[in-house]
Design an enzyme around this catalytic site. Structure first.
Site, short mmCIF file in Angstrom:
data_model
loop_
_atom_site.label_atom_id
_atom_site.label_comp_id
_atom_site.label_asym_id
_atom_site.label_seq_id
_atom_site.Cartn_x
_atom_site.Cartn_y
_atom_site.Cartn_z
N ASP A 13 -71.94 -26.86 103.94
CA ASP A 13 -70.67 -25.98 102.77
C ASP A 13 -69.86 -25.14 104.26
O ASP A 13 -69.92 -25.34 105.00
CB ASP A 13 -71.37 -24.51 102.45
CG ASP A 13 -69.90 -23.67 102.10
OD1 ASP A 13 -69.76 -24.00 100.82
OD2 ASP A 13 -70.25 -22.14 102.19
N SER A 14 -69.00 -24.82 104.01
CA SER A 14 -67.94 -24.26 105.29
C SER A 14 -68.20 -23.40 106.01
O SER A 14 -68.08 -23.31 106.76
CB SER A 14 -66.12 -23.99 104.84
OG SER A 14 -66.13 -22.92 103.28
N CYS A 76 -69.46 -26.74 98.48
CA CYS A 76 -68.00 -26.12 98.60
C CYS A 76 -66.62 -27.13 97.66
O CYS A 76 -66.94 -27.90 97.63
CB CYS A 76 -67.37 -26.68 100.01
SG CYS A 76 -65.93 -26.16 100.67
N GLU A 161 -67.60 -14.03 104.88
CA GLU A 161 -68.02 -14.74 106.25
C GLU A 161 -68.05 -14.04 107.08
O GLU A 161 -68.99 -13.37 107.95
CB GLU A 161 -66.52 -15.95 106.86
CG GLU A 161 -66.94 -16.95 105.89
CD GLU A 161 -68.33 -18.02 105.60
OE1 GLU A 161 -68.60 -18.23 107.20
OE2 GLU A 161 -68.73 -18.34 105.46
N CYS A 195 -66.05 -21.20 93.65
CA CYS A 195 -66.20 -20.99 95.18
C CYS A 195 -67.87 -20.09 95.18
O CYS A 195 -68.35 -20.04 95.07
CB CYS A 195 -65.20 -19.96 95.55
SG CYS A 195 -65.26 -19.98 97.39
N HIS A 197 -68.91 -19.50 97.95
CA HIS A 197 -69.08 -17.69 98.21
C HIS A 197 -69.23 -16.58 97.60
O HIS A 197 -69.90 -15.43 97.63
CB HIS A 197 -68.13 -17.79 99.44
CG HIS A 197 -68.38 -18.98 100.25
ND1 HIS A 197 -67.96 -19.56 100.58
CD2 HIS A 197 -68.34 -17.85 101.66
CE1 HIS A 197 -68.26 -19.95 102.61
NE2 HIS A 197 -68.54 -18.53 102.51
#
Length: 276
Positions: A13-14, A76, A161, A195, A197
């Site tokens: 994932d990012s 992702c 993040e 997403c 996240h």
């Protein structure tokens, strides 16, 4: 350096978002070895160009193959929407025959349309995922007659993040985006968190989204589909180690990633540095 140990499932994932997918893998498929790679230093991917997303994703995929992964899940949605197909069609057959790279987007789109009674499905995602129209195309293909409405939430990943998602400022931004979306699309009765996240703020989203609206996360769906895939593709599953080991890599400060893991119920884990 090539690692002689073979048999890992790679999860990429990012940043932190893919941990929501990894958690479900461990619940459903605890017998396997996993390597998680978070490209935190270059997050978010959702606002970057197609070419940049592809290049970053390819670098991370090749790194995971070098560590001994036999199959990699792009946890992702932006990478799944913008890089997966090219990697599958142009890179794997030439450089990594026999190895597999799968995404998280298709498993969700195959079934989500059937959940909606109003036949209006919402998708909250990054700018890149929304622009690709991958969710819209795939959901409408699998469930004809369903209307898909989307909204990009470009600030959500940076907030998560930065570990600011439980602050009043962060929650105010989430609520503003949700209010705008629901006002524009009053017939929505199912929303996909497009997403990985976003499940990290699931509890807050659930508290501000009306109870009659279903909120769909990807983790359980993707884990179920991975189990099915491995059952059908024994040429992959037989090459996977059953050692229950777990490794973490991050392109950002390893101590920051380690602290995040500890604060979010992963325990005291060693985090290796992924050099860009």
């Amino acid at each position: 350096m090539q690692n002689n140990h073979k048999g890992y499932i790679g999860v990429f994932d990012s940043g932190y978002g893919g941990l929501t997918i990894l958690k479900e893998f461990q619940k459903r498929l605890p017998q396997y070895d996993y390597i998680y790679l978070g490209d935190n230093a270059r997050a978010p991917y959702g606002t970057r160009s197609f070419e940049v997303v592809y290049q970053y994703t390819l670098e991370c995929v090749e790194f995971l193959f070098a560590q001994g992964c036999e199959i990699i899940i792009l946890a992702c949605n932006t990478a799944s929407a913008q890089a997966l197909r090219t990697i599958q069609q142009k890179v794997l057959p030439i450089k990594y025959p026999g190895k597999k790279v799968l995404g998280v987007l298709r498993p969700s789109t195959e079934m989500v349309g059937e959940l909606s009674k109003t036949k209006v499905v919402g998708v909250l995602a990054t700018t890149g995922t929304v622009k690709s129209e991958s969710y819209k195309i795939e959901i409408e293909k699998f469930t004809p007659g369903v209307k898909v409405v989307q909204q990009a939430c470009p600030l959500w990943v940076p907030i998560i993040e930065a570990n600011q998602h439980t602050t009043k400022e962060g929650e105010a931004i989430f609520k503003k985006d949700i209010d705008v979306f629901l006002e524009a699309h009053p017939k929505v009765d199912t929303i996909v968190l497009g997403c990985t996240h976003y499940p990290l703020i699931y509890n807050y989203l659930r508290s501000i989204i009306p109870a009659h609206i279903q909120l769909v996360t990807q983790g359980e769906i993707v884990a179920e589909r991975l189990e099915d895939y491995l059952n059908r593709h024994t040429e992959i599953s037989t090459r996977l180690n059953r050692g229950t080991t777990l490794q973490f890599y991050s392109s950002e400060n390893s101590e920051d990633f380690k602290s995040y893991l500890k604060e979010n119920d992963w325990g005291d884990q060693k985090v290796n540095h992924f050099t860009l």
